[in-house]
Design a protein around this motif. Structure first.
Motif, mmCIF file in Angstrom:
data_model
loop_
_atom_site.group_PDB
_atom_site.id
_atom_site.type_symbol
_atom_site.label_atom_id
_atom_site.label_comp_id
_atom_site.label_asym_id
_atom_site.label_seq_id
_atom_site.Cartn_x
_atom_site.Cartn_y
_atom_site.Cartn_z
ATOM 1 N N GLU A 236 0.815 -1.224 0.000
ATOM 2 C CA GLU A 236 0.000 0.000 0.000
ATOM 3 C C GLU A 236 0.843 1.266 0.000
ATOM 4 N N HIS A 237 2.026 1.221 0.613
ATOM 5 C CA HIS A 237 2.804 2.441 0.827
ATOM 6 C C HIS A 237 4.136 2.447 0.066
ATOM 7 N N TYR A 238 4.227 1.728 -1.039
ATOM 8 C CA TYR A 238 5.498 1.562 -1.737
ATOM 9 C C TYR A 238 6.109 2.880 -2.206
ATOM 10 N N GLU A 239 5.288 3.903 -2.434
ATOM 11 C CA GLU A 239 5.836 5.185 -2.881
ATOM 12 C C GLU A 239 6.523 5.947 -1.750
ATOM 13 N N LYS A 240 6.318 5.498 -0.512
ATOM 14 C CA LYS A 240 6.884 6.183 0.653
ATOM 15 C C LYS A 240 7.796 5.271 1.477
ATOM 16 N N MET A 241 8.385 4.277 0.826
ATOM 17 C CA MET A 241 9.230 3.342 1.565
ATOM 18 C C MET A 241 10.541 3.090 0.817
ATOM 19 N N MET A 242 11.564 2.660 1.554
ATOM 20 C CA MET A 242 12.867 2.326 0.992
ATOM 21 C C MET A 242 13.431 1.141 1.773
ATOM 22 N N PHE A 243 14.456 0.501 1.198
ATOM 23 C CA PHE A 243 15.180 -0.565 1.884
ATOM 24 C C PHE A 243 16.502 -0.025 2.406
ATOM 25 N N CYS A 244 16.935 -0.519 3.569
ATOM 26 C CA CYS A 244 18.251 -0.127 4.070
ATOM 27 C C CYS A 244 18.824 -1.223 4.949
ATOM 28 N N SER A 245 20.136 -1.132 5.180
ATOM 29 C CA SER A 245 20.800 -2.101 6.061
ATOM 30 C C SER A 245 21.202 -1.474 7.387
ATOM 31 N N ASP A 246 21.439 -0.164 7.411
ATOM 32 C CA ASP A 246 21.841 0.584 8.607
ATOM 33 C C ASP A 246 23.251 0.189 9.043
ATOM 34 N N ASP A 247 23.417 -1.027 9.537
ATOM 35 C CA ASP A 247 24.728 -1.519 9.975
ATOM 36 C C ASP A 247 24.897 -2.946 9.483
ATOM 37 N N LYS A 248 25.954 -3.191 8.726
ATOM 38 C CA LYS A 248 26.138 -4.512 8.128
ATOM 39 C C LYS A 248 27.598 -4.914 8.236
ATOM 40 N N HIS A 249 27.851 -6.021 8.898
ATOM 41 C CA HIS A 249 29.211 -6.499 9.075
ATOM 42 C C HIS A 249 29.759 -7.096 7.778
ATOM 43 N N PRO A 250 31.091 -7.192 7.646
ATOM 44 C CA PRO A 250 31.671 -7.563 6.353
ATOM 45 C C PRO A 250 31.284 -8.949 5.872
ATOM 46 N N ASP A 251 31.136 -9.902 6.785
ATOM 47 C CA ASP A 251 30.755 -11.251 6.351
ATOM 48 C C ASP A 251 29.361 -11.259 5.756
ATOM 49 N N ASN A 252 28.446 -10.475 6.326
ATOM 50 C CA ASN A 252 27.097 -10.374 5.769
ATOM 51 C C ASN A 252 27.085 -9.661 4.434
ATOM 52 N N LEU A 253 27.975 -8.674 4.266
ATOM 53 C CA LEU A 253 28.049 -7.948 2.999
ATOM 54 C C LEU A 253 28.575 -8.844 1.886
ATOM 55 N N VAL A 254 29.453 -9.754 2.207
ATOM 56 C CA VAL A 254 29.911 -10.725 1.214
ATOM 57 C C VAL A 254 28.743 -11.586 0.739
ATOM 58 N N GLU A 255 27.844 -11.912 1.651
ATOM 59 C CA GLU A 255 26.719 -12.798 1.326
ATOM 60 C C GLU A 255 25.647 -12.105 0.501
ATOM 61 N N GLY A 256 25.395 -10.826 0.748
ATOM 62 C CA GLY A 256 24.334 -10.139 0.014
ATOM 63 C C GLY A 256 24.075 -8.759 0.570
ATOM 64 N N HIS A 257 23.218 -8.008 -0.133
ATOM 65 C CA HIS A 257 22.933 -6.638 0.271
ATOM 66 C C HIS A 257 21.445 -6.377 0.018
ATOM 67 N N ILE A 258 21.108 -5.293 -0.644
ATOM 68 C CA ILE A 258 19.704 -4.967 -0.901
ATOM 69 C C ILE A 258 19.055 -6.021 -1.798
ATOM 70 N N ASN A 259 19.849 -6.682 -2.630
ATOM 71 C CA ASN A 259 19.308 -7.735 -3.489
ATOM 72 C C ASN A 259 18.601 -8.832 -2.698
ATOM 73 N N VAL A 260 19.093 -9.105 -1.490
ATOM 74 C CA VAL A 260 18.477 -10.135 -0.655
ATOM 75 C C VAL A 260 17.069 -9.708 -0.229
ATOM 76 N N LEU A 261 16.908 -8.429 0.092
ATOM 77 C CA LEU A 261 15.586 -7.932 0.495
ATOM 78 C C LEU A 261 14.617 -7.962 -0.680
ATOM 79 N N VAL A 262 15.119 -7.662 -1.871
ATOM 80 C CA VAL A 262 14.287 -7.735 -3.073
ATOM 81 C C VAL A 262 13.804 -9.169 -3.276
ATOM 82 N N LYS A 263 14.700 -10.130 -3.174
ATOM 83 C CA LYS A 263 14.323 -11.533 -3.344
ATOM 84 C C LYS A 263 13.287 -11.957 -2.309
ATOM 85 N N ARG A 264 13.496 -11.538 -1.068
ATOM 86 C CA ARG A 264 12.560 -11.921 -0.011
ATOM 87 C C ARG A 264 11.182 -11.303 -0.234
#
Length: 543
Positions: A236-264
């Motif tokens: 309902e609110h897609y025009e007023k929302m964004m994805f973010c990570s805020d704080d992401k450790h290096p091992d998690n960044l190797v695994e994925g980034h915003i692409n993971v949220l898109v897939k989910r």
């Protein structure tokens, strides 16, 4: 003049259409888009944007962060440099700006609004109103970073309002940070000019803020994870929302980034165009990021994926340059210079003693919550041995310590639950937001060893197991390594596994630890000056 062509099924997010086309790139910009009737086995779309991230939390310099992020289709970040600003002030912000320019990546840095975050802790620097005004005057500084001092906004404190006014004069947005703020207070906070919030941990809170015109960021980082709570609002609110990570450790960044949220999100059967609007378009429009959206005349910032089911990133282009291909970064590794602010002497075990009389004592205990920045405030009875309060492995109540890293001072001590260690300790010079040394452990000897391992490197993260310390040095402001990002990620993964081998069930023990000194998030935290009650915004006694 450099020209090349790329063909595929073009996903036009703004027009909500998909069609086969060839895009022509000339000197880094899209010079033409030509529809055709060919059949392609790949899709072209704008790159992803992390709408709020502290690059420092990756333990990587901006140039190294970019090398890892582009592999996952990220072309830009809205980056808040207040971590390094709390250590080094404007000099730290300038460091991030300069290093970020050395690689082909769209870093959107902001002017830190709250340095120090509070007056109840010792930071390494102050960013004044004049400093904020000077930073906002720079064309590459695109916004005022998260206004964590929401009480200052509600009470219209002069310096707080002056920083917001400076952003308004510069025509640049103001980010928010107001966990749990609802109703009239939320309305007043937003009316002051605050445009976003990434701290909502319930859908009800997010809806409250959305109705007053605020944009809501769905955060999924290494410690704070609010995707599941907030994703139902996207449809309902897609025009007023964004994805973010805020704080992401290096091992998690190797695994994925915003692409993971898109897939989910797509796995939940949400509309493709709505999800991509959140992941690719909204941050670019809101912050006026100089990133392309696959339109003629735009910078050639785009990604190629295999299909709409798997959404695997095949290639990433920024300004027409191929920066990642088939899972391999093509950005050169740069060894960044070291800057720091560290003046700390080694500790001894007695520095961590809490004296008490009798056989037992009742203490206040911070309850850490996996996947959340908020904590609970508990009470527990602990044994007193030889006049000193002891931890209790049986009750999972360990000792928490914060050591001032900017000048010699008494150690601040408290107790914490949910780290689950049966032995040993961990320590880190990453401790939001002032970044003193924070440690948690079962016994004072192990805690002292962990802290001293960090001090010896003038910053880092450490694990003590069976009396032996292992450490990942973080020489850049005590927050970042200047080594290759993949090497840092591998070394951090080893320490993370070592911390979990002590008995922790937390998803990210070091990330969780780093937020136990973040006073602006309730309910109970520990600064270098003492135990802090986030509800009354005042110090409280441990015993």
């Amino acid at each position: 003049m450099k020209t090349f062509e790329v063909s595929g099924n073009l996903i036009d997010i703004l027009q909500q259409s998909i069609y086969p086309a060839t895009i022509q790139v000339t000197d880094g910009r899209i010079s033409s888009i030509t529809p055709n009737e060919n059949v392609y086995d790949q899709y072209l779309l704008p790159g992803f944007v992390d709408a709020h991230v502290h690059v420092e939390s990756s333990m990587l310099t901006p140039s190294q962060f970019a090398r890892l992020a582009v592999v996952h289709g990220t072309v830009a970040t809205v980056s808040d440099p207040h971590e390094i600003a709390n250590v080094l002030g404007v000099e730290g912000v300038e460091y991030m700006l300069k290093n970020g320019k050395e690689v082909p990546f769209k870093f959107c840095f902001g002017a830190p609004s709250c340095v120090p975050a509070t007056t109840f802790e010792t930071a390494g620097a102050t960013v004044s109103v004049a400093d904020v005004e000077a930073l906002l005057a720079k064309p590459e500084v695109l916004y005022l970073t998260e206004m964590m001092n929401f009480p200052g906004v509600l009470h219209e404190q002069p310096d707080v309002m002056a920083k917001i006014a400076a952003a308004k004069r510069a025509g640049k947005p103001v980010d928010g940070h107001a966990p749990g703020l609802r109703g009239k207070d939320a309305q007043k906070y937003i009316a002051a000019g605050i445009s976003t919030d990434h701290e909502c941990f319930t859908a009800e809170e997010a809806q409250d803020k959305l109705q007053y015109g605020m944009q809501i960021l769905i955060r999924e980082g290494s410690a704070a994870r609010n995707f599941d709570a907030l994703i139902p609002l996207l449809d309902e609110h897609y025009e007023k929302m964004m994805f973010c990570s805020d704080d992401k450790h290096p091992d998690n960044l190797v695994e994925g980034h915003i692409n993971v949220l898109v897939k989910r999100a797509l796995a939940l059967k949400l509309d493709l165009f709505k999800v991509l609007r959140v992941a690719c378009v909204n941050p670019v429009l809101h912050y006026k990021i100089p990133a392309g959206l696959l339109r003629v005349g735009d910078p050639a910032d785009f990604i190629i994926i295999d299909d709409l089911n798997y959404f695997n990133i095949l290639s990433t282009y920024i300004d027409g340059a191929l920066v990642a291909d088939k899972g391999v970064t093509l950005i050169d590794s740069i060894v960044a210079p070291v800057i720091n602010n560290f003046d700390c002497i080694p500790s001894i075990p007695s520095d961590f003693w809490i004296p008490a009389s009798g056989d037992t004592i009742t203490v206040k205990v911070i309850e850490a919550l996996d996947g959340q920045l908020i904590t609970n405030s508990l009470q527990e009875t602990l044994p007193v041995r030889d006049g000193v309060v002891s931890t209790s492995v049986e009750k999972d109540v360990l000792k928490l310590a914060v050591v001032n890293r900017y000048h010699p001072a008494p150690v601040a001590l408290g107790f914490i639950r949910n780290f689950g260690f049966s032995h040993g300790a961990i320590a880190s010079s990453v401790a939001h937001d002032s970044h003193n040394i924070i440690a948690v452990g079962v016994d004072d000897v192990s805690i002292s060893l962990a802290v001293n391992a960090v001090i010896a490197e003038r910053g880092g993260v450490s694990v003590v197991r069976d009396g032996v310390a292992s450490v990942l040095p973080l020489p850049v402001a005590g927050l970042m390594s200047n080594l290759d990002g993949y090497e840092v990620a591998a070394r951090y993964s080893e320490l993370d596994a070592a911390a979990k081998a002590l008995g922790s069930q937390l998803g990210a023990p070091f990330m969780t630890l780093s937020f136990m000194a973040l006073l602006v998030i309730p309910h109970l935290k520990l600064s270098d000056l003492g135990l802090f009650d986030g509800d009354t915004f005042s110090f409280t006694n441990v015993i």
